[in-house]
Enzyme design. Structure first.
Site, PDB file in Angstrom:
ATOM      1  N   HIS A  60     -18.792  25.819  21.285  1.00 50.56           N
ATOM      2  CA  HIS A  60     -17.376  25.726  20.969  1.00 50.56           C
ATOM      3  C   HIS A  60     -16.582  25.625  22.261  1.00 50.56           C
ATOM      4  CE1 HIS A  60     -13.366  27.603  20.281  1.00 50.56           C
ATOM      5  NE2 HIS A  60     -13.368  26.671  19.348  1.00 50.56           N
ATOM      6  N   SER A  61     -15.602  24.748  22.282  1.00 46.13           N
ATOM      7  CA  SER A  61     -14.720  24.575  23.419  1.00 46.13           C
ATOM      8  C   SER A  61     -15.554  24.260  24.669  1.00 46.13           C
ATOM      9  CB  SER A  61     -13.827  25.808  23.592  1.00 46.13           C
ATOM     10  OG  SER A  61     -12.836  25.583  24.576  1.00 46.13           O
ATOM     11  N   MET A  62     -15.369  25.005  25.732  1.00 41.99           N
ATOM     12  CA  MET A  62     -16.110  24.724  26.964  1.00 41.99           C
ATOM     13  C   MET A  62     -17.598  25.055  26.817  1.00 41.99           C
ATOM     14  SD  MET A  62     -13.828  23.306  28.717  1.00 41.99           S
ATOM     15  CE  MET A  62     -14.440  23.162  30.379  1.00 41.99           C
TER      16      MET A  62
ATOM     17  N   MET B 275     -17.957  21.727  19.115  1.00 41.25           N
ATOM     18  CA  MET B 275     -16.767  21.917  18.285  1.00 41.25           C
ATOM     19  C   MET B 275     -15.563  22.127  19.197  1.00 41.25           C
ATOM     20  SD  MET B 275     -18.735  24.464  15.712  1.00 41.25           S
ATOM     21  CE  MET B 275     -19.633  25.111  17.120  1.00 41.25           C
TER      22      MET B 275
ATOM     23  N   THR C  22     -14.640  20.544  21.765  1.00 36.01           N
ATOM     24  CA  THR C  22     -15.033  20.448  23.171  1.00 36.01           C
ATOM     25  C   THR C  22     -14.334  19.255  23.809  1.00 36.01           C
ATOM     26  OG1 THR C  22     -17.193  21.453  22.795  1.00 36.01           O
ATOM     27  CG2 THR C  22     -16.974  20.058  24.745  1.00 36.01           C
TER      28      THR C  22
END
Length: 140
Positions: free
Chosen positions: A64-66, A86, A88
């Site tokens: 998720h993200s980074m 997700m 990212t």
């Protein structure tokens, strides 16, 4: 930000296991060395986890993200069968406070273009106020 590691053992009955790497909301989007240390930690964690399983066991990474950037930075790897990200930001850093992030993104773009591992990028659409959908686009 988190990354989940799914270990798949393909035996007669497919058994799956899950492990989670949680970076406790570190501000890796702003600091290249933090992101790099998370990459090294994740690589070591996956190596340790896989040492507990038979040879040729592969993992599916979810980030998720980074955490998705951390996951894709682990390519190329014969141990990774697929990656799901997700929200990212694959195309550009969400903030440019650290010039080292440009080098990290450049390496990530090259890996994504050349590695055959399947990658699915999911973004939040118009309701995601942090990461616009166009940031989640994978390179061709």
């Amino acid at each position: 930000m988190f990354m989940q590691v799914y270990i798949h053992k393909l035996i007669l009955d497919s058994v799956s296991y899950k492990a989670t790497v949680d970076f406790n909301e570190d501000f890796s989007a702003f600091h290249g060395p933090t992101l790099e240390s998370q990459r090294r930690y994740s690589a070591d964690a996956i190596e340790f986890i896989l040492s507990l399983y038979p040879e040729n066991t592969q993992v599916i990474l979810m980030g998720h993200s980074m955490g998705g950037l951390v996951a894709t930075s682990l390519l190329p790897s014969s141990h990774i069968s697929a990656i799901v990200t997700m929200s990212t930001p694959h195309s550009v850093p969400p903030a440019r406070f650290d010039s080292r992030m440009d080098a990290i993104y450049s390496r990530a773009q090259e890996k994504l273009r050349n590695d055959p591992a399947p990658i699915l990028s999911i973004c939040g659409g118009v309701t995601d106020t942090m990461i616009p959908s166009e940031f989640c686009i994978l390179p061709r």
